[in-house]
Design a protein around this motif. Structure first.
Motif, PDB file in Angstrom:
ATOM      1  N   ASN A  68      52.686  13.589  39.291  1.00 24.24           N
ATOM      2  CA  ASN A  68      52.706  14.995  38.880  1.00 24.24           C
ATOM      3  C   ASN A  68      54.022  15.690  39.187  1.00 24.24           C
ATOM      4  OD1 ASN A  68      52.208  15.009  41.722  1.00 24.24           O
ATOM      5  ND2 ASN A  68      51.440  17.094  41.568  1.00 24.24           N
ATOM      6  N   GLN A  69      55.045  14.909  39.629  1.00 23.76           N
ATOM      7  CA  GLN A  69      56.294  15.566  39.998  1.00 23.76           C
ATOM      8  C   GLN A  69      56.935  16.293  38.822  1.00 23.76           C
ATOM      9  OE1 GLN A  69      59.583  14.589  39.046  1.00 23.76           O
ATOM     10  NE2 GLN A  69      59.173  12.663  37.994  1.00 23.76           N
ATOM     11  N   ALA A  70      56.839  15.748  37.616  1.00 24.25           N
ATOM     12  CA  ALA A  70      57.433  16.431  36.464  1.00 24.25           C
ATOM     13  C   ALA A  70      56.728  17.756  36.190  1.00 24.25           C
ATOM     14  CB  ALA A  70      57.385  15.532  35.235  1.00 24.25           C
ATOM     15  N   ALA A  71      55.413  17.780  36.379  1.00 27.22           N
ATOM     16  CA  ALA A  71      54.676  19.041  36.213  1.00 27.22           C
ATOM     17  C   ALA A  71      55.170  20.079  37.210  1.00 27.22           C
ATOM     18  CB  ALA A  71      53.178  18.808  36.390  1.00 27.22           C
ATOM     19  N   GLY A  72      55.429  19.647  38.449  1.00 28.71           N
ATOM     20  CA  GLY A  72      55.941  20.566  39.453  1.00 28.71           C
ATOM     21  C   GLY A  72      57.331  21.081  39.108  1.00 28.71           C
ATOM     22  N   GLN A  73      58.169  20.211  38.570  1.00 30.74           N
ATOM     23  CA  GLN A  73      59.504  20.643  38.154  1.00 30.74           C
ATOM     24  C   GLN A  73      59.412  21.635  37.001  1.00 30.74           C
ATOM     25  OE1 GLN A  73      62.113  20.006  39.834  1.00 30.74           O
ATOM     26  NE2 GLN A  73      62.215  17.916  40.578  1.00 30.74           N
ATOM     27  N   VAL A  74      58.525  21.377  36.054  1.00 34.97           N
ATOM     28  CA  VAL A  74      58.325  22.309  34.944  1.00 34.97           C
ATOM     29  C   VAL A  74      57.886  23.672  35.469  1.00 34.97           C
ATOM     30  CG1 VAL A  74      56.831  22.826  32.970  1.00 34.97           C
ATOM     31  CG2 VAL A  74      57.851  20.550  33.195  1.00 34.97           C
ATOM     32  N   ALA A  75      56.896  23.656  36.367  1.00 38.06           N
ATOM     33  CA  ALA A  75      56.385  24.915  36.912  1.00 38.06           C
ATOM     34  C   ALA A  75      57.470  25.678  37.662  1.00 38.06           C
ATOM     35  CB  ALA A  75      55.204  24.634  37.837  1.00 38.06           C
ATOM     36  N   THR A  76      58.253  24.961  38.467  1.00 37.69           N
ATOM     37  CA  THR A  76      59.273  25.611  39.288  1.00 37.69           C
ATOM     38  C   THR A  76      60.399  26.189  38.447  1.00 37.69           C
ATOM     39  OG1 THR A  76      58.780  24.160  41.155  1.00 37.69           O
ATOM     40  CG2 THR A  76      60.933  25.236  41.149  1.00 37.69           C
ATOM     41  N   HIS A  77      60.897  25.415  37.489  1.00 38.11           N
ATOM     42  CA  HIS A  77      62.077  25.844  36.743  1.00 38.11           C
ATOM     43  C   HIS A  77      61.749  26.813  35.609  1.00 38.11           C
ATOM     44  CE1 HIS A  77      65.121  23.381  38.708  1.00 38.11           C
ATOM     45  NE2 HIS A  77      64.174  22.491  38.869  1.00 38.11           N
TER      46      HIS A  77
END
Length: 790
Positions: A537-546
């Motif tokens: 889920n790291q890409a989802a977290g990057q999407v959410a953060t950025h």
């Protein structure tokens, strides 16, 4: 939804009873780890499952190799399913029996064995990739017990187990299954220990959550599974519920890849959502099973979140951490902690937080020090928070004491689309390539591969070079695709808009980058900047953060059926009112080892451009993002509606003997369920978008299923875009949906069926209508390359 069966295997011993007895007594089962080399680590301790464990059911595996995470899951499943042993066989039809499995690391030991063989120049066993992914584990459990309903894998890191139980409850609540086995599993590995050690997160002593002298977390391993049925089913068949799943909530911190929001803002939103969905008031929560890892940042953040969500009642609500006695079970944590919470409600007893010695000003709540304490409550909360800022909260209630409110159902529409693929940037590029028959891919080392060419100038509007420095391509492509879809929809990101992410093969680039040095040099080679990127889920977290998406978030990994499964889950979350708008983003990227694995399994094509088909598919990568909204919300903001998701259906072949049913019965069932969900008949359908990509055996099975559903003489037109554009692994279902929204020079003759299948026999079918269901807005037409909807 009633919890009528539980199963667990933890460091407390075999069985859910052993787990509860250990938690209730505050008995610490965190001790020196025996089966992992702990040299070079800050700790020698962990919540290890002791003794050799043989799975109660067999599964496909290389000779002499076992996937420990799967062995643990099968043991927990066996115990949970025993609740049905007294019922007549067939009480729950196999096609109405589903499975949702949560995991953080999936079959990491199998992936490690593959990488180690490749590193040594040996030929890895081609069966290893069939045990490496989250869906591989889910399908193995489903096959072992003949569960042929929806089979899904959730991978929201340490929130996976709780997320899986919430999704499983949804499947029963929405009538998509009569029973669902849901939970989580994760096993120890040197890779995980090295990663947390590199982050300086491990405690040298057993974890002491919330205590002023806490030094970090203790890792644990194990599995927890619950058997979910409707309360009516339980009553009709004499099954005693241990507790009921009244509701759950999801949210994204959008703050940091590993650290929680210091004020607990994201976690509080998940708790708020769970309370709202369950209809339980904050003051009615009488016990909280906390996330409670024992780290300096997590415990204060969670304490703040509980205080924000429960208000004044938080000060006198008992909170305890099960991780204090078994360690942090990562993807299984939410499941085993839900089991403990259910027992706490059943016995009206709050288990203690072991190791708690003295209070800390940043953790000012009641953490049940010393011994268990009597409860007088009908409702409890179980919290789980994860890497990448994914939060999940479950509200459990005592049986028969509470009726959740009926959701405010709404229709779900698509308002924005973005496609990145080998054909280029944008849905129009894919459509042009499809119309021209322009096949994707070129030969690389004898293998036909289709790659996304995205240069610095195309990424620059969304990410700086500095921001990209610690990202892999999975995250970069996902951020770019999501940003483009939001712009296409004219939607601004905020804390109410979330992201449901899907990936079939996951973060293999980061996994290879992190694991290979470890195999060469040991724990000292662990790179703390890479380790957080190894979770799915790291890409989802990057999407959410950025991009500022802080609403509900989840990550699914369902193999090649991921795209369709993610769309289906997104639609269900929206329809039930979890959010007004979500972005469904599905991404997969190619690495050397991913390509090698597909080659070893005989799925990837080696034919040169223009050569005859060789019965395999062109392996491709890609990213598709779809902005999906409740119809009422889209109408309120004047959005252009591109199409509507009318329904979906899921089914599994669940075969221990082969990867999929050659007769296509699972695919047929998924299509029939999708049509029934949409309220349509086969004659209402204007087109079928096939899962077919060139793999002969799988394509024949789907073709047989389509013929039985639609007939050979009256079947609507079929489209097989992946046979031209390549098989983008988990992205395929989302790509076909995007193409179905406007597929030719004239409007479609009727709704479209979009099929998607994993290579392990899990099938998802969507029914989609192009255009505005109640308006006259033109979504742009097939050749409008200058329009907004590209």
């Amino acid at each position: 939804m009633a919890v009528v069966g539980t199963g667990a295997l933890t460091s407390q011993g075999a069985g859910a009873a052993a787990l509860w007895e250990g938690a209730r007594a505050g008995r610490v089962a965190i001790r020196p780890v025996q089966h992992i080399d702990m040299r070079g680590l800050a700790t020698k301790l962990g919540g290890e499952v002791e003794g050799a464990r043989t799975a109660p059911r067999g599964y496909r595996r290389p000779e002499g190799h076992r996937e420990r995470a799967l062995d643990l899951a099968l043991a927990a499943a066996e115990e949970a399913l025993a609740a049905l042993a007294a019922l007549p066989e067939g009480t729950v039809a196999p096609t109405r029996f589903g499975l949702v499995l949560g995991t953080c690391n999936a079959g990491l030991l199998s992936a490690r064995a593959w990488l180690d063989a490749a590193r040594r120049g040996a030929a890895p066993d081609p069966r290893l990739p069939l045990l490496a992914t989250p869906q591989a584990l889910a399908e193995s459990v489903a096959a072992a017990y003949g569960l042929r309903g929806p089979v899904l894998a959730v991978n929201t890191a340490c929130a996976s187990g709780a997320n899986a139980i919430g999704l499983g409850a949804d499947l029963v609540r929405q009538g998509r299954a009569d029973a669902v086995l849901a939970g989580g599993t994760d096993a120890f590995s040197d890779v995980v220990f090295a990663g947390f050690n590199a982050l300086e997160s491990l405690s040298p002593e057993p974890a002491a959550p919330y205590s002023a002298d806490r030094q970090g977390l203790s890792l644990g391993e194990g599995s927890g599974m619950v058997l979910l049925v409707s309360t009516g089913f339980a009553a009709a068949h004499g099954l005693r519920p241990l507790a009921e799943v009244a509701g759950y909530g999801l949210s994204a911190d959008g703050y940091h890849v590993t650290a929680p929001h210091p004020e607990g803002a994201g976690a509080a939103r998940a708790i708020d959502s769970a309370l709202r969905r369950s209809g339980v008031a904050p003051e009615d929560i009488g016990y909280v099973n906390g996330h409670g890892t024992g780290t300096p940042k997590n415990d204060p953040a969670e304490s703040a979140a509980i205080a924000r969500a429960l208000g004044e009642s938080a000060a006198h609500t008992p909170v305890s951490s099960t991780k204090s006695v078994i360690g942090h079970l990562l993807g299984a944590a939410g499941a085993v902690e839900a089991i403990v919470t259910a027992h706490a409600l059943d016995e009206q007893l709050a288990p203690p937080t072991a190791g708690y010695t003295r209070s800390a000003p940043e953790c000012p709540l009641d953490y049940v020090p010393g011994a268990a304490r009597p409860l007088h409550t009908d409702a409890a909360l179980s919290n789980n928070f994860a890497f990448a800022g994914a939060n999940a909260a479950l509200v459990l209630t005592r049986p028969g004491t509470h009726t959740p409110p009926v959701p405010d159902w709404d229709r779900v529409v698509v308002t924005g689309v973005s496609v990145l693929g080998p054909a280029g940037d944008g849905i129009q590029a894919a459509r042009r390539a499809l119309r021209a028959g322009q096949e994707a891919g070129s030969l690389e080392g004898g293998l036909r591969l289709g790659r996304v060419a995205l240069g610095d100038e195309e990424i620059a509007p969304y990410l700086t070079r500095r921001q990209r420095r610690r990202m892999d391509r999975l995250a970069v492509l996902s951020i770019v695709a999501t940003a483009k879809a939001l712009a296409d929809a004219g939607l601004s990101a905020d804390e109410s808009v979330g992201v449901v992410f899907g990936t079939g093969t996951g973060p293999m680039e980061a996994m290879e980058k992190f694991v290979l040095p470890l195999l060469e040099e040991g724990a000292a080679a662990a790179d703390p900047s890479v380790f957080p990127n190894t979770v799915y889920n790291q890409a989802a977290g990057q999407v959410a953060t950025h991009l500022g998406l802080r609403g509900p978030t989840s990550t699914l990994s369902v193999g090649h059926a991921t795209g369709a499964a993610a769309v289906a889950y997104t639609a269900d979350l929206l329809a039930a009112g979890h959010a007004d708008a979500l972005v469904c983003t599905v991404t997969d990227t190619l690495t050397e080892q991913v390509a090698r694995a597909y080659t070893a399994t005989g799925a990837a094509s080696t034919r040169p451009p223009g050569a005859p088909a060789d019965g395999r598919f062109t392996l491709a990568e890609g990213s598709v993002a779809l902005v999906m909204e409740r119809l009422s919300a889209a109408r309120a903001r004047g959005a252009t509606v591109l199409g509507e998701v009318l329904g979906h259906g899921m089914a599994s072949d669940a075969s221990r003997a082969r990867l999929w049913d050659p007769r296509g019965r699972g695919m047929e069932l998924a299509m029939r369920r999708a049509l029934a969900d949409a309220g349509l008949t086969p004659r209402d359908v204007g087109g079928v978008w096939l899962s077919a990509a060139g793999l002969t055996a799988a394509d024949r099975a789907e073709s047989a299923a389509v013929e039985r559903v639609f007939g050979s003489d009256t079947a609507p037109p079929s489209h097989a875009p992946k046979s031209v554009l390549g098989e983008p692994m988990g992205v395929g279902g989302a790509l076909c949906l995007a193409l179905s929204l406007w597929s030719g020079d004239t409007r479609p003759a009727g709704p479209a069926v979009v099929n998607s299948s994993s290579l392990g026999g899990s099938h998802v079918s969507l029914v989609v209508a192009a255009g505005d269901p109640h308006g006259t807005g033109d979504p742009g037409g097939p050749d409008n390359d200058e329009g907004v909807n590209q």
